[in-house]
Design a protein around this motif. Structure first.
Motif, PDB file in Angstrom:
ATOM      1  N   MET A   1      16.426  11.198 -11.143  1.00  0.00           N
ATOM      2  CA  MET A   1      15.066  11.001 -10.240  1.00  0.00           C
ATOM      3  C   MET A   1      13.654  11.794 -11.258  1.00  0.00           C
ATOM      4  SD  MET A   1      13.985  11.872  -6.459  1.00  0.00           S
ATOM      5  CE  MET A   1      15.636  12.811  -6.120  1.00  0.00           C
ATOM      6  N   ALA A   2      12.804  10.960 -11.331  1.00  0.00           N
ATOM      7  CA  ALA A   2      11.654  11.752 -11.778  1.00  0.00           C
ATOM      8  C   ALA A   2      10.493  11.912 -10.737  1.00  0.00           C
ATOM      9  CB  ALA A   2      11.262  10.845 -12.893  1.00  0.00           C
ATOM     10  N   VAL A   3      10.032  12.909 -10.673  1.00  0.00           N
ATOM     11  CA  VAL A   3       8.749  13.005  -9.817  1.00  0.00           C
ATOM     12  C   VAL A   3       7.594  13.611 -10.486  1.00  0.00           C
ATOM     13  CG1 VAL A   3      10.438  13.397  -7.739  1.00  0.00           C
ATOM     14  CG2 VAL A   3       9.685  15.444  -9.236  1.00  0.00           C
ATOM     15  N   GLU A   4       6.568  13.883 -10.025  1.00  0.00           N
ATOM     16  CA  GLU A   4       5.411  14.343 -10.574  1.00  0.00           C
ATOM     17  C   GLU A   4       5.603  15.840 -10.681  1.00  0.00           C
ATOM     18  OE1 GLU A   4       0.531  14.670 -10.320  1.00  0.00           O
ATOM     19  OE2 GLU A   4       1.430  13.419  -8.953  1.00  0.00           O
ATOM     20  N   ALA A   5       5.371  16.471 -11.989  1.00  0.00           N
ATOM     21  CA  ALA A   5       5.683  17.931 -12.168  1.00  0.00           C
ATOM     22  C   ALA A   5       5.204  18.838 -11.047  1.00  0.00           C
ATOM     23  CB  ALA A   5       5.013  18.353 -13.560  1.00  0.00           C
ATOM     24  N   GLY A   6       5.912  19.744 -10.615  1.00  0.00           N
ATOM     25  CA  GLY A   6       5.451  20.664  -9.609  1.00  0.00           C
ATOM     26  C   GLY A   6       5.714  20.382  -8.202  1.00  0.00           C
ATOM     27  N   ARG A   7       6.131  19.008  -7.820  1.00  0.00           N
ATOM     28  CA  ARG A   7       5.928  18.453  -6.431  1.00  0.00           C
ATOM     29  C   ARG A   7       7.154  18.717  -6.072  1.00  0.00           C
ATOM     30  NH1 ARG A   7       1.448  15.376  -4.292  1.00  0.00           N
ATOM     31  NH2 ARG A   7       3.189  14.593  -3.002  1.00  0.00           N
ATOM     32  N   GLY A   8       8.407  18.909  -6.400  1.00  0.00           N
ATOM     33  CA  GLY A   8       9.630  18.941  -5.958  1.00  0.00           C
ATOM     34  C   GLY A   8      10.342  17.793  -5.704  1.00  0.00           C
TER      35      GLY A   8
ATOM     36  N   GLU B   1       9.154   4.717 -19.423  1.00  0.00           N
ATOM     37  CA  GLU B   1       8.136   5.616 -18.832  1.00  0.00           C
ATOM     38  C   GLU B   1       6.932   5.139 -18.039  1.00  0.00           C
ATOM     39  OE1 GLU B   1       5.914   9.832 -19.791  1.00  0.00           O
ATOM     40  OE2 GLU B   1       6.892   8.729 -21.349  1.00  0.00           O
ATOM     41  N   GLU B   2       6.382   4.114 -18.545  1.00  0.00           N
ATOM     42  CA  GLU B   2       5.476   3.642 -17.874  1.00  0.00           C
ATOM     43  C   GLU B   2       5.858   2.794 -16.692  1.00  0.00           C
ATOM     44  OE1 GLU B   2       2.556  -0.492 -18.633  1.00  0.00           O
ATOM     45  OE2 GLU B   2       3.141   0.740 -20.444  1.00  0.00           O
ATOM     46  N   ASP B   3       6.900   2.015 -16.354  1.00  0.00           N
ATOM     47  CA  ASP B   3       7.662   1.602 -15.154  1.00  0.00           C
ATOM     48  C   ASP B   3       8.066   2.963 -14.211  1.00  0.00           C
ATOM     49  OD1 ASP B   3       7.503  -0.916 -15.890  1.00  0.00           O
ATOM     50  OD2 ASP B   3       9.515  -0.806 -16.622  1.00  0.00           O
ATOM     51  N   ILE B   4       8.431   3.994 -14.790  1.00  0.00           N
ATOM     52  CA  ILE B   4       8.723   5.036 -13.970  1.00  0.00           C
ATOM     53  C   ILE B   4       7.354   5.704 -13.338  1.00  0.00           C
ATOM     54  CG2 ILE B   4       9.512   7.547 -14.004  1.00  0.00           C
ATOM     55  CD1 ILE B   4      11.839   6.328 -15.844  1.00  0.00           C
ATOM     56  N   VAL B   5       6.377   6.007 -14.132  1.00  0.00           N
ATOM     57  CA  VAL B   5       5.120   6.454 -13.769  1.00  0.00           C
ATOM     58  C   VAL B   5       4.586   5.793 -12.610  1.00  0.00           C
ATOM     59  CG1 VAL B   5       2.563   7.232 -14.478  1.00  0.00           C
ATOM     60  CG2 VAL B   5       4.684   7.851 -15.878  1.00  0.00           C
ATOM     61  N   SER B   6       4.669   4.380 -12.694  1.00  0.00           N
ATOM     62  CA  SER B   6       3.966   3.392 -11.742  1.00  0.00           C
ATOM     63  C   SER B   6       4.619   3.547 -10.455  1.00  0.00           C
ATOM     64  CB  SER B   6       3.816   2.050 -12.224  1.00  0.00           C
ATOM     65  OG  SER B   6       5.262   1.238 -12.289  1.00  0.00           O
ATOM     66  N   ASP B   7       6.182   3.807 -10.307  1.00  0.00           N
ATOM     67  CA  ASP B   7       6.848   3.951  -9.348  1.00  0.00           C
ATOM     68  C   ASP B   7       6.447   5.377  -8.567  1.00  0.00           C
ATOM     69  OD1 ASP B   7       8.191   1.608  -9.393  1.00  0.00           O
ATOM     70  OD2 ASP B   7       9.917   2.362  -9.980  1.00  0.00           O
ATOM     71  N   ILE B   8       6.200   6.505  -9.464  1.00  0.00           N
ATOM     72  CA  ILE B   8       5.748   7.671  -8.980  1.00  0.00           C
ATOM     73  C   ILE B   8       4.545   7.488  -8.247  1.00  0.00           C
ATOM     74  CG2 ILE B   8       5.421  10.146  -9.531  1.00  0.00           C
ATOM     75  CD1 ILE B   8       7.467   9.695 -11.773  1.00  0.00           C
ATOM     76  N   GLU B   9       3.368   6.924  -8.955  1.00  0.00           N
ATOM     77  CA  GLU B   9       2.316   6.727  -8.343  1.00  0.00           C
ATOM     78  C   GLU B   9       2.423   6.097  -6.979  1.00  0.00           C
ATOM     79  OE1 GLU B   9      -0.413   6.852 -12.333  1.00  0.00           O
ATOM     80  OE2 GLU B   9       0.168   5.009 -11.559  1.00  0.00           O
ATOM     81  N   ALA B  10       3.262   5.028  -6.900  1.00  0.00           N
ATOM     82  CA  ALA B  10       3.291   4.096  -5.389  1.00  0.00           C
ATOM     83  C   ALA B  10       4.082   5.114  -4.509  1.00  0.00           C
ATOM     84  CB  ALA B  10       3.870   2.862  -5.812  1.00  0.00           C
TER      85      ALA B  10
ATOM     86  N   GLY C   1       6.034   8.319  -5.114  1.00  0.00           N
ATOM     87  CA  GLY C   1       5.833   9.700  -5.323  1.00  0.00           C
ATOM     88  C   GLY C   1       7.462  10.222  -6.043  1.00  0.00           C
ATOM     89  N   PHE C   2       8.158   9.280  -6.490  1.00  0.00           N
ATOM     90  CA  PHE C   2       9.535   9.621  -7.040  1.00  0.00           C
ATOM     91  C   PHE C   2       9.951   8.135  -7.738  1.00  0.00           C
ATOM     92  CE2 PHE C   2      10.395   8.020  -2.826  1.00  0.00           C
ATOM     93  CZ  PHE C   2      11.505   7.056  -3.006  1.00  0.00           C
ATOM     94  N   CYS C   3      10.920   8.231  -8.427  1.00  0.00           N
ATOM     95  CA  CYS C   3      11.441   7.107  -8.968  1.00  0.00           C
ATOM     96  C   CYS C   3      12.870   7.637  -9.409  1.00  0.00           C
ATOM     97  CB  CYS C   3      10.704   6.638 -10.402  1.00  0.00           C
ATOM     98  SG  CYS C   3      11.546   5.460 -11.244  1.00  0.00           S
ATOM     99  N   PHE C   4      13.803   6.659  -8.826  1.00  0.00           N
ATOM    100  CA  PHE C   4      15.429   6.716  -8.975  1.00  0.00           C
ATOM    101  C   PHE C   4      15.432   5.714 -10.408  1.00  0.00           C
ATOM    102  CE2 PHE C   4      15.582   7.602  -4.443  1.00  0.00           C
ATOM    103  CZ  PHE C   4      16.185   8.481  -4.600  1.00  0.00           C
ATOM    104  N   TYR C   5      16.338   6.122 -11.380  1.00  0.00           N
ATOM    105  CA  TYR C   5      16.736   5.490 -12.200  1.00  0.00           C
ATOM    106  C   TYR C   5      18.331   5.744 -12.690  1.00  0.00           C
ATOM    107  CZ  TYR C   5      15.097   9.066 -15.483  1.00  0.00           C
ATOM    108  OH  TYR C   5      14.713  10.211 -16.316  1.00  0.00           O
ATOM    109  N   LYS C   6      18.860   4.799 -13.533  1.00  0.00           N
ATOM    110  CA  LYS C   6      20.293   5.263 -14.032  1.00  0.00           C
ATOM    111  C   LYS C   6      20.312   5.178 -15.559  1.00  0.00           C
ATOM    112  CE  LYS C   6      24.192   4.314 -11.739  1.00  0.00           C
ATOM    113  NZ  LYS C   6      24.939   4.866 -10.934  1.00  0.00           N
TER     114      LYS C   6
END
Length: 73
Positions: A16-23, A47-56, A58-63
């Protein structure tokens, strides 16, 4: 965007990726995730897909999938 990464404790390939510092997002159990270093995030070309998911969301799951082994005839 700076990111924080977590690894699933029950599934070593789940990330899981989240914006830094958000927990962690509120809908996940913190005991099911452990923090990773940014170098272990293994994002590469996604990374571009992950960032767009986080923007939409707040997090992104991936394997992380194991490398594909080509069979020789």
């Amino acid at each position: 965007m700076k990111l924080d990464f977590y690894r699933g404790t029950n599934d070593d390939t789940l990330r899981m990726a989240v914006e830094a510092g958000r927990g962690l997002p509120g809908h996940v159990d913190p005991k099911d995730w452990k923090p990773m270093t940014a170098d272990d995030g293994e994002l590469a070309a996604f990374e571009e897909d992950i960032v767009s998911d986080i923007e939409a969301r707040g997090f992104c799951f991936y394997k992380i999938l194991p490398p594909r082994v080509e069979s020789t005839p």
